[in-house]
Design an enzyme around this catalytic site. Structure first.
Site, short mmCIF file in Angstrom:
data_model
loop_
_atom_site.label_atom_id
_atom_site.label_comp_id
_atom_site.label_asym_id
_atom_site.label_seq_id
_atom_site.Cartn_x
_atom_site.Cartn_y
_atom_site.Cartn_z
N CYS A 338 0.84 -1.20 0.00
CA CYS A 338 0.00 0.00 0.00
C CYS A 338 0.88 1.26 0.00
O CYS A 338 1.57 1.53 -0.97
CB CYS A 338 -0.98 -0.04 1.16
N HIS A 435 -3.63 -5.57 1.07
CA HIS A 435 -3.37 -5.91 2.47
C HIS A 435 -3.81 -7.35 2.72
O HIS A 435 -4.80 -7.81 2.16
CB HIS A 435 -4.16 -5.00 3.41
#
Length: 489
Positions: A338, A435
């Site tokens: 991310c 994630h």
């Protein structure tokens, strides 16, 4: 409305989240339909709610996602209606019922809380529908009487809905008698009357040694003790919610593979590393500012961030860029997740000032990509496929920004049919917006095998479930759970 009980703490990080999760699992094992609820949370470790429609596609604190798992139900944004995600030392992004509500400085937020109570009460009503029991978790401490006006997290909520409170104190940090007795002394009469008793948490050794301590607390407060919880070793196998735990993770135990994780100032979703930490042959070291990335690390993981540009500048200021260059020169692997993925590119641009005053920063240059921040936030659970190892993946996305560039032609994964991330030409560096990828057992086994670790890839989700069962059993042994559940109204 379901019956309810609320656990508040004498301070932050006293173990409320784990105790609530354990009580939820204990109630489930008794056949109760139980739900968690936390009116207000502050954490950059967020999860994506599981439920479709109104309650899905939104952010909640990772702790409430875990507690939903303990209850055996899908996570809902209504389990944590207000989530604060710190972006600077004085301000946070405000998430209300899963969606971005805006940003607020700490001083402004105090005035905003009164307006947010309506959302809290709406979610409270929804969570209670069809439940036998709701276990509520407070935030911080009710003794912070300077924040009592317009409070929605602790006594302001408890008095509004008339839910009985049990106070949790942490004996491991010391001063537990003073913290519980001091809370009794400082609370206004109306708030003090809400507390039905207390729990002493994180006791190491023979809990009977604290019998005199319990007698003293009860003598000073008049509150009953519901028991003393020993140090719960199984809690280490659960996702950590708050970054305050990172200091305890900074020192690792030497194993076959060392994984270095820089502790960024606005680190987010660092529980992505939990499945690696659970592998017996893997040592995960969280590196605090002022310490170099260890030269004997075989892998560096740059985790998520709530403020990519700010954390990128801090990464360089702490000297970690030089360490990373040396790591790459030694042939070390790098993964960015991310915000960490965004940092690995050549440039991060923020033309609209979404993250702050700095509109552009040079990246770490390990991937030939660049990122442009955009106002729209992507928040979703996904299914995916690893292009590197041809294994299934699952997880979630919570990010702002769009990343493009030549290395994106080698995606790290296919997410819901769309290419995601980027891989370097030599395959040693990759970044992704996904994630939770290390939670995919087959992927983790193949990935670690490429780094010299064999025999990895045990069922991580099953290990979390087993830890919740173990914690529930410990609470049943050491707490008067019958009295606690009977207390609920």
């Amino acid at each position: 409305m379901a019956r309810a009980i609320m656990l508040q703490g004498t301070g932050s990080d006293v173990g409320k989240t784990v105790v609530v999760a354990g009580l939820c699992r204990a109630a489930l094992r008794r056949g109760l339909k139980v739900r968690p609820f936390k009116p207000q949370n502050m954490s950059n470790n967020a999860a994506v709610a599981d439920l479709p429609g109104e309650a899905g596609g939104g952010e909640i604190g990772r702790g409430q996602w875990l507690q939903a798992l303990a209850c055996g139900v899908p996570a809902s944004v209504h389990m944590n209606p207000v989530l604060l995600k710190p972006q600077t030392d004085i301000g946070s992004q405000v998430i209300v019922q899963g969606k971005v509500f805006g940003e607020a400085r700490a001083r402004d937020y105090q005035a905003l809380k009164a307006k947010l109570m309506a959302a809290v009460m709406d979610s409270w009503t929804k969570i209670g529908e069809g439940a036998d029991l709701v276990v509520v978790e407070g935030a911080g401490s009710p003794a912070e009487i300077n924040l009592r006006a317009n409070d929605i997290a602790n006594m302001g909520f408890a008095t509004r809905v008339d839910v009985p409170v049990v106070l949790v104190g942490d004996i491991d940090r010391g001063g537990v008698i003073a913290s519980i007795v001091g809370t009794h002394a400082i609370l206004p009469d109306e708030d003090r009357a809400m507390i039905a008793g207390y729990i002493v948490n994180k006791f190491r050794g023979d809990v009977s040694l604290f019998d005199d301590g319990l007698t003293a607390i009860t003598r000073f407060t008049g509150w009953r003790s519901f028991g003393v919880v020993p140090w719960l070793k199984a809690a280490a196998r659960l996702p950590a919610e708050d970054s305050v735990t990172l200091e305890r993770l900074a020192d690792g135990e030497r194993r076959a593979l060392k994984v270095a994780v820089p502790m960024l100032p606005r680190i987010a979703n660092f529980d992505d590393l939990d499945p690696l930490k659970a592998e017996p042959a893997v040592e995960v070291v969280f590196v605090p500012p002022g310490k170099p990335l260890p030269a004997d690390a075989g892998l560096v993981v740059i985790p998520g961030s709530k403020s990519t540009i700010g954390d990128l500048l801090a990464f360089r200021e702490y000297g970690w860029e030089r360490d990373l260059e040396a790591h790459r020169a030694r042939g070390g692997a790098v993964v960015g997740i991310c915000g960490g993925f965004q940092m690995l590119g050549r440039t991060v641009r923020d033309p609209d000032g979404i993250e702050g005053r700095v509109r552009e920063a040079k990246g770490l240059g390990l991937l030939d990509v660049e990122t442009v921040m955009e106002p729209e936030k992507t928040v979703r659970n996904v299914t995916a496929h690893s292009t590197i190892f041809q294994t299934p993946l699952s997880g979630y996305e919570i990010h702002m920004g769009r990343t493009t560039g030549p290395d994106c032609a080698r995606p790290a994964a296919i997410v819901d049919g769309v290419a995601d991330g980027a891989v370097s030409a030599d395959g040693k560096v990759f970044g992704t917006y996904l994630h939770g990828l290390f939670g995919a057992d087959a992927f983790r086994a193949r990935f670690l095998a490429g780094l010299g670790v064999s025999g990895a890839g045990s069922d991580h989700r099953a290990a979390v479930e087993a830890a919740l069962d173990e914690i529930a059993e410990e609470l049943e042994r050491h707490l008067d759970c019958e009295a606690l559940f009977s207390l609920a109204r």
